[in-house]
Scaffold this motif. Sequence first.
Motif, PDB file in Angstrom:
ATOM      1  N   SER A 491      51.985 -14.225  -4.303  1.00  0.00           N
ATOM      2  CA  SER A 491      53.082 -14.487  -3.375  1.00  0.00           C
ATOM      3  C   SER A 491      54.354 -13.816  -3.886  1.00  0.00           C
ATOM      4  N   GLY A 492      55.217 -13.448  -2.923  1.00  0.00           N
ATOM      5  CA  GLY A 492      56.485 -12.831  -3.294  1.00  0.00           C
ATOM      6  C   GLY A 492      56.336 -11.439  -3.866  1.00  0.00           C
ATOM      7  N   ILE A 493      55.360 -10.683  -3.389  1.00  0.00           N
ATOM      8  CA  ILE A 493      55.064  -9.362  -3.977  1.00  0.00           C
ATOM      9  C   ILE A 493      55.815  -8.242  -3.260  1.00  0.00           C
ATOM     10  N   VAL A 494      55.850  -8.286  -1.914  1.00  0.00           N
ATOM     11  CA  VAL A 494      56.438  -7.185  -1.147  1.00  0.00           C
ATOM     12  C   VAL A 494      57.335  -7.729  -0.035  1.00  0.00           C
ATOM     13  N   GLY A 495      58.144  -6.812   0.522  1.00  0.00           N
ATOM     14  CA  GLY A 495      58.938  -7.111   1.704  1.00  0.00           C
ATOM     15  C   GLY A 495      58.183  -6.728   2.963  1.00  0.00           C
ATOM     16  N   GLU A 496      58.880  -6.724   4.111  1.00  0.00           N
ATOM     17  CA  GLU A 496      58.180  -6.593   5.391  1.00  0.00           C
ATOM     18  C   GLU A 496      57.621  -5.200   5.658  1.00  0.00           C
ATOM     19  N   THR A 497      57.983  -4.179   4.873  1.00  0.00           N
ATOM     20  CA  THR A 497      57.356  -2.866   5.036  1.00  0.00           C
ATOM     21  C   THR A 497      56.361  -2.578   3.919  1.00  0.00           C
ATOM     22  N   ASP A 498      55.984  -3.615   3.176  1.00  0.00           N
ATOM     23  CA  ASP A 498      54.964  -3.520   2.117  1.00  0.00           C
ATOM     24  C   ASP A 498      55.462  -2.748   0.897  1.00  0.00           C
ATOM     25  N   ILE A 499      56.753  -2.800   0.638  1.00  0.00           N
ATOM     26  CA  ILE A 499      57.328  -2.197  -0.563  1.00  0.00           C
ATOM     27  C   ILE A 499      57.553  -3.301  -1.585  1.00  0.00           C
ATOM     28  N   ALA A 500      57.088  -3.084  -2.824  1.00  0.00           N
ATOM     29  CA  ALA A 500      57.107  -4.119  -3.848  1.00  0.00           C
ATOM     30  C   ALA A 500      58.535  -4.466  -4.277  1.00  0.00           C
ATOM     31  N   PHE A 501      58.727  -5.747  -4.563  1.00  0.00           N
ATOM     32  CA  PHE A 501      59.990  -6.204  -5.139  1.00  0.00           C
ATOM     33  C   PHE A 501      60.052  -5.815  -6.610  1.00  0.00           C
ATOM     34  N   THR A 502      61.228  -5.576  -7.075  1.00  0.00           N
ATOM     35  CA  THR A 502      61.447  -5.318  -8.496  1.00  0.00           C
ATOM     36  C   THR A 502      62.151  -6.519  -9.123  1.00  0.00           C
ATOM     37  N   GLY A 503      62.167  -6.532 -10.456  1.00  0.00           N
ATOM     38  CA  GLY A 503      62.845  -7.621 -11.157  1.00  0.00           C
ATOM     39  C   GLY A 503      61.988  -8.854 -11.332  1.00  0.00           C
ATOM     40  N   GLY A 504      60.666  -8.708 -11.253  1.00  0.00           N
ATOM     41  CA  GLY A 504      59.760  -9.864 -11.362  1.00  0.00           C
ATOM     42  C   GLY A 504      59.386 -10.365  -9.993  1.00  0.00           C
ATOM     43  N   TYR A 505      58.074 -10.482  -9.748  1.00  0.00           N
ATOM     44  CA  TYR A 505      57.625 -10.911  -8.429  1.00  0.00           C
ATOM     45  C   TYR A 505      58.133 -12.324  -8.101  1.00  0.00           C
ATOM     46  N   SER A 506      58.785 -12.442  -6.986  1.00  0.00           N
ATOM     47  CA  SER A 506      59.220 -13.750  -6.483  1.00  0.00           C
ATOM     48  C   SER A 506      59.686 -13.615  -5.042  1.00  0.00           C
ATOM     49  N   GLY A 507      60.096 -12.404  -4.650  1.00  0.00           N
ATOM     50  CA  GLY A 507      60.491 -12.158  -3.265  1.00  0.00           C
ATOM     51  C   GLY A 507      61.639 -13.011  -2.793  1.00  0.00           C
TER      52      GLY A 507
END
Length: 678
Positions: A491-507
């Motif tokens: 959970s909390g891996i990507v935003g709505e265009t499937d681009i990964a979050f940076t700074g630790g997964y949490s979204g």
Amino acid sequence: MPINDKLNKIWYGGDYNPEQWDQTYWDEDVRLFKLAGIDVVTVNVFSWASLQPSEDEYDFTMLDDILKKMQEGNVSVCLGTSTAAHPAWMANRYPDILRVDWEGRKRKFGGRHNSCPNSPTYRKYAYALVDKLAERYHDYPGLLIWHVNNELGGYCYCDHCAKAFRVWLKQRYGTIEKLNKAWYTAFWGHTFYDWNEIVPPNLLSEGVHWNWQRSNQNSISLDYFRFGSDSLLACYKLEVEAIRKHSKDIPITTNFMGTYKEMNYYDWAPYVDVISWDSYPAPDHLPSMNAMTHALMRSLKDGQPFMLMEQTPSVANWQPYCKLKRPGEMKKWSYQAVAHGADTVMFFQLRKSLGSCEKMHGALIEHVGHEHTRVFRECAELGDELGRLGDRLIDARSDAKVGILYDWENRWAVELSSGPSNDLDYVKEVHKYYDALYELHIPTDMVGLEADFKRYNVIIAPLMYMIKPGFATKVEQFVQAGGTFLTTYFSGIVGETDIAFTGGYSGGLRSVLGLWSEEMDALYPEETNEIIISSSFQELEGSYSCSFLCDLIHAESAEVLGTYGFEFYAGMPALTMNRYGQGLAYYVATRPEKKLLRKLLQHICREKGIESLLPQHHHGIEAVRRVKDGLSFLFILNHNNTSTIVNTGLSSAFELISKEVISGDIELSAHGVAILQY
């Protein structure tokens, strides 16, 4: 728009295809309908070829005769638009109407749902047909509801769709630069400089040959899922427009297919007056999966009752093993739908086809052609019971305080993801949480992202891989105000265009969860790890197995309730709880064994004052509640092959089917049902 005003009871009927039969059968059919208590038939679902035998010719003679016969027999009508299968002459004269499949192959005439939803030809002729139908039959006295198309679905990858996809993308992103950023097209040098360079993601472009759900560019495929659903919705809305020119007050529906992957039914729901769906549980189907799907359909219009549009009276011919429904099973599945919010019970089909692929599919009237069959007798018994129930259950609602989030776009993104496991199955993971609550007899709703969280005490969001803008804030507000939120691994891996979050997964959920995720270990199917629950959590203290995925998380403000037992990450958090404002947020970092999951959810519900519908667990027993006008209706369904005694916990209740007053225990026969009013 209510559907029961005219009949004032639960509709009972199903699909009827008299155009397949000589008219000498029709009077007998009406006689048998009356014997079975059938009061609604769905007609004209696949009649385009007979309604429009050539480009410039329409012939409504047979449909006129069918509707006249139903009116004479006092049988109401759900009127189809027939647009699910175009005529052969249309495919021959206008081949642009035919779909191109994922492998790039142009289809020939045949099957159904073979029309490209972006073909101008298809849209032109579909609109014209529906316009004529609505003009001709809008004031037919027996018309209860319009039925657009049938089980809409499937994508097309033709040139029409490529062109429409580019238009859709321009509307979504505005500029090619924004699209490139959203899709991360710098990867593999896939940058676009002109909209015309974009092609649909099929096997000839971005598709991975071993799985049509996967592609090299996840973002473009995710948007094509969105576009595909929107394209079919545009066709549906076109038919609605044609109907509404002439028919202002009759509700309109189209039959959904439960958790069907390719359409985002939450996007469709605002345009569908009454949700309807087709329920076909296999013989080895878990009852809780069907219950979850009913709850999902109920959620699409904020808890409004739905239509059970199709089910088989006995056997589904397209399943790998065509097993008969055992005595009592048809009634049990019917009442399960009613328990979860259906205000209709309808079948496919009423008379058995003589030829083609559905000739062995179950029907009210078997090939033998009379009422002296087991299936007919059971259907007639159910028809009598539904008639006696009258309007007592109509528009009764769920009062659940637990909601499980379901999001089609998140599902698409999860299953398009290149890793961490090929076994990722969003529906199955969501179901594990629903199933645990189901076995605890705790009322549970399925909810969409736009739902009002404030009506619930507990919100559960399994595999919340994609975090859309605004979702994290909504969760924070829910928990801060005293709600309990639970989410899981991946959970909390990507935003709505499937681009990964940076700074630790949490979204964006880092504050409310009190942790961040570093990486994920995918376990082989035969592998397990262990969750060791600490003594601080006495109710669950002990060691439990876990499997599938193991998130390696770092607790910040979160309290560690359980840790991994094995591997290099032994001792790292596997289950956490974070206090945030007045509420709590749990993170389950792996797939726990069923025993632990049940215990955890039972603990969470107790803490929020949410009680089971039954005082004790009964294996194979389902308990569901609907409420209306201050009354509660407790459905108890026995999914066992043997009779079972159930402790209802009620000192006094009126059983609606038998019309007996009961207290305490009740005995249910194999596949038996009780409806307790109290």
